[in-house]
Design a protein around this motif. Structure first.
Motif, short mmCIF file in Angstrom:
data_model
loop_
_atom_site.label_atom_id
_atom_site.label_comp_id
_atom_site.label_asym_id
_atom_site.label_seq_id
_atom_site.Cartn_x
_atom_site.Cartn_y
_atom_site.Cartn_z
N GLN A 287 21.54 -58.53 -0.52
CA GLN A 287 22.34 -58.81 0.51
C GLN A 287 21.68 -59.64 1.60
OE1 GLN A 287 24.63 -55.31 1.52
NE2 GLN A 287 26.43 -56.07 0.35
N ALA A 288 20.25 -59.00 1.38
CA ALA A 288 19.41 -59.72 2.68
C ALA A 288 19.35 -61.49 2.51
CB ALA A 288 17.96 -59.11 2.72
N GLU A 289 19.35 -61.90 1.12
CA GLU A 289 19.34 -63.18 0.75
C GLU A 289 20.71 -64.01 1.22
OE1 GLU A 289 18.79 -62.91 -3.42
OE2 GLU A 289 16.60 -62.50 -3.26
N ARG A 290 21.72 -62.94 1.33
CA ARG A 290 23.04 -63.61 1.64
C ARG A 290 23.27 -63.93 3.19
NH1 ARG A 290 27.47 -59.71 -0.92
NH2 ARG A 290 28.51 -60.76 0.36
N VAL A 291 22.33 -63.21 4.00
CA VAL A 291 22.63 -63.16 5.45
C VAL A 291 22.28 -64.73 5.86
CG1 VAL A 291 21.24 -62.47 7.67
CG2 VAL A 291 21.95 -60.69 5.87
N LEU A 292 23.16 -65.19 6.87
CA LEU A 292 23.20 -66.63 7.27
C LEU A 292 22.68 -66.76 8.75
CD1 LEU A 292 26.58 -67.82 6.02
CD2 LEU A 292 24.34 -68.17 5.02
N ALA A 293 22.64 -65.62 9.37
CA ALA A 293 22.21 -65.39 10.94
C ALA A 293 20.68 -65.61 10.95
CB ALA A 293 22.84 -64.26 11.39
N PRO A 294 20.16 -66.63 11.91
CA PRO A 294 18.92 -66.58 12.25
C PRO A 294 18.49 -65.08 12.38
CG PRO A 294 20.10 -68.07 13.59
CD PRO A 294 20.91 -67.21 12.82
N THR A 295 17.13 -64.93 12.02
CA THR A 295 16.82 -63.44 11.91
C THR A 295 15.49 -63.01 12.15
OG1 THR A 295 18.23 -62.90 9.81
CG2 THR A 295 16.36 -61.28 10.27
N LEU A 296 15.31 -62.15 13.26
CA LEU A 296 13.71 -61.55 13.75
C LEU A 296 13.48 -60.44 13.09
CD1 LEU A 296 11.76 -61.77 15.77
CD2 LEU A 296 12.82 -60.46 17.34
N LEU A 297 12.31 -60.26 12.58
CA LEU A 297 11.89 -59.24 11.80
C LEU A 297 10.60 -58.90 12.53
CD1 LEU A 297 11.76 -60.83 8.15
CD2 LEU A 297 13.44 -59.24 9.00
N VAL A 298 10.65 -57.49 12.81
CA VAL A 298 9.59 -56.82 13.53
C VAL A 298 9.30 -55.64 12.85
CG1 VAL A 298 8.97 -55.57 15.86
CG2 VAL A 298 11.03 -57.50 15.87
N TYR A 299 7.86 -55.66 12.62
CA TYR A 299 6.99 -54.63 11.86
C TYR A 299 5.72 -54.32 12.76
CZ TYR A 299 9.85 -55.39 7.70
OH TYR A 299 10.76 -55.53 6.69
N GLY A 300 5.51 -53.04 12.62
CA GLY A 300 4.29 -52.46 13.20
C GLY A 300 3.45 -51.97 12.33
N CYS A 301 2.19 -52.43 12.25
CA CYS A 301 1.04 -52.08 11.32
C CYS A 301 0.55 -50.78 11.35
CB CYS A 301 -0.10 -52.93 11.66
SG CYS A 301 0.11 -54.59 11.76
#
Length: 319
Positions: free
Chosen positions: A251-265
């Motif tokens: 489903q992530a591959e189907r997302v069309l919207a511009p996406t911001l991914l935020v990860y903490g190390c």
């Protein structure tokens, strides 16, 4: 949802509780009632009229209060609302007792359809990240941009520090944990959560800790608290095992919207190593990594996350 299924808005007080939920200065609570479902929405009036709508979705064990700092940082950018998912925060359990990722996503979709606020800038943390990923995949018309803070997407090898949380999904574990920790104070529980979720627990001020302890005391008085935690944890585990078109990575591959991914190390619940896979899965994505952040970057570094969200919105508007 049919066009005749209109929301009823009233003062938010549907859940049984001894004390009122905390509302920060400048915020207000609203209650939206739909057939079989009542959702509490935390709103912060925008700095000016005409700003685009945004909806924030919290993680497992959290509530709309998790977004207070980021909502304030973005009040000049979006017209923000944060929802308490069914059974969390100030929202009562759903009539059907369904806490799956799909059910939570359905609740968000029904809320957006009922309020007529879509498309929105949709933000989710942890469990909420999985929920809004599903929303964006199945209802792209409701999503302008997507921001995911440590999204709970399937990992083949979860970190050991995440095992106790995942174990709540097992039958009998939640009641057992409740019995084993019956002598724990609310402050002990909160400090444990802070140590697990923050990259640097020392960032939490005494005032914030006090508010969190008061909220924990309130939640523990709710008769459905442990059941909701167990069923929602089970919903995450179940979603991790789904394959085919219903799998979260598909489903992530189907997302069309511009996406911001935020990860903490320093995230002890969602491994930073998943950032690379997420960047590849979401077709129009950008990545913000915070070396000192843990699982709740929007609470730890709200100004930094807010600036990244503004850049996402600005770029999506130009394109």
């Amino acid at each position: 949802m049919s066009s005749t299924e209109l929301p009823e808005t009233r003062a938010a007080a549907p859940a049984p509780r001894v004390r009122a939920v905390r509302v920060a200065e400048g915020e207000e609570l609203r209650s939206v009632t739909l057939p079989g479902l009542t959702l509490t929405v935390r709103a912060r009036p925008p700095a000016r009229a005409g700003l685009p709508p945004a909806l924030y979705v919290h993680g497992l064990g959290g509530s709309s209060q998790n977004w207070t700092s980021l909502m304030q940082c973005l009040e000049d950018t979006v017209d923000g609302e944060a929802v308490d998912l069914p059974g969390f925060g100030d929202s009562p359990p759903p009539d059907d007792g369904n806490y799956s990722i799909t059910a939570h996503a359905r609740a968000v979709i029904r809320l957006l359809d009922a309020r007529g606020r879509g498309p929105v800038h949709l933000l989710g943390n942890s469990l909420g990240g999985a929920v809004v990923t599903r929303v964006a995949a199945v209802r792209p018309d409701l999503v302008s941009t997507l921001t995911l803070v440590s999204p709970a997407l399937p990992e083949l090898r979860a970190q050991r520090s995440a095992w106790p949380t995942a174990s709540l999904a097992l039958p009998g574990v939640a009641p057992l944990f409740r019995r084993l920790t019956r002598n724990w104070t609310a402050e002990m529980r909160v400090r444990g959560v802070v140590a697990l979720c923050y990259g640097d627990p020392g960032q939490v001020t005494d005032e914030a800790l006090l508010h969190a302890v008061e909220e924990m005391e309130r939640r523990l008085e709710l008769p459905y608290f442990w059941d909701v935690m167990a069923r929602s944890a089970r919903g995450i585990v179940d979603a991790y095992t789904l394959g085919g078109q219903h799998g979260l990575w598909r489903q992530a591959e189907r997302v069309l919207a511009p996406t911001l991914l935020v990860y903490g190390c320093r995230d002890q619940l969602v491994s930073y190593r998943m950032a690379r896979r997420a960047s590849a899965a979401f077709r129009d994505s950008r990545l913000l990594t915070l070396p000192d952040a843990g699982h709740v970057a929007m609470m730890e570094y709200p100004e930094t996350v807010a600036q990244a969200v503004r850049e996402l919105l600005d770029d999506s508007t130009r394109s």
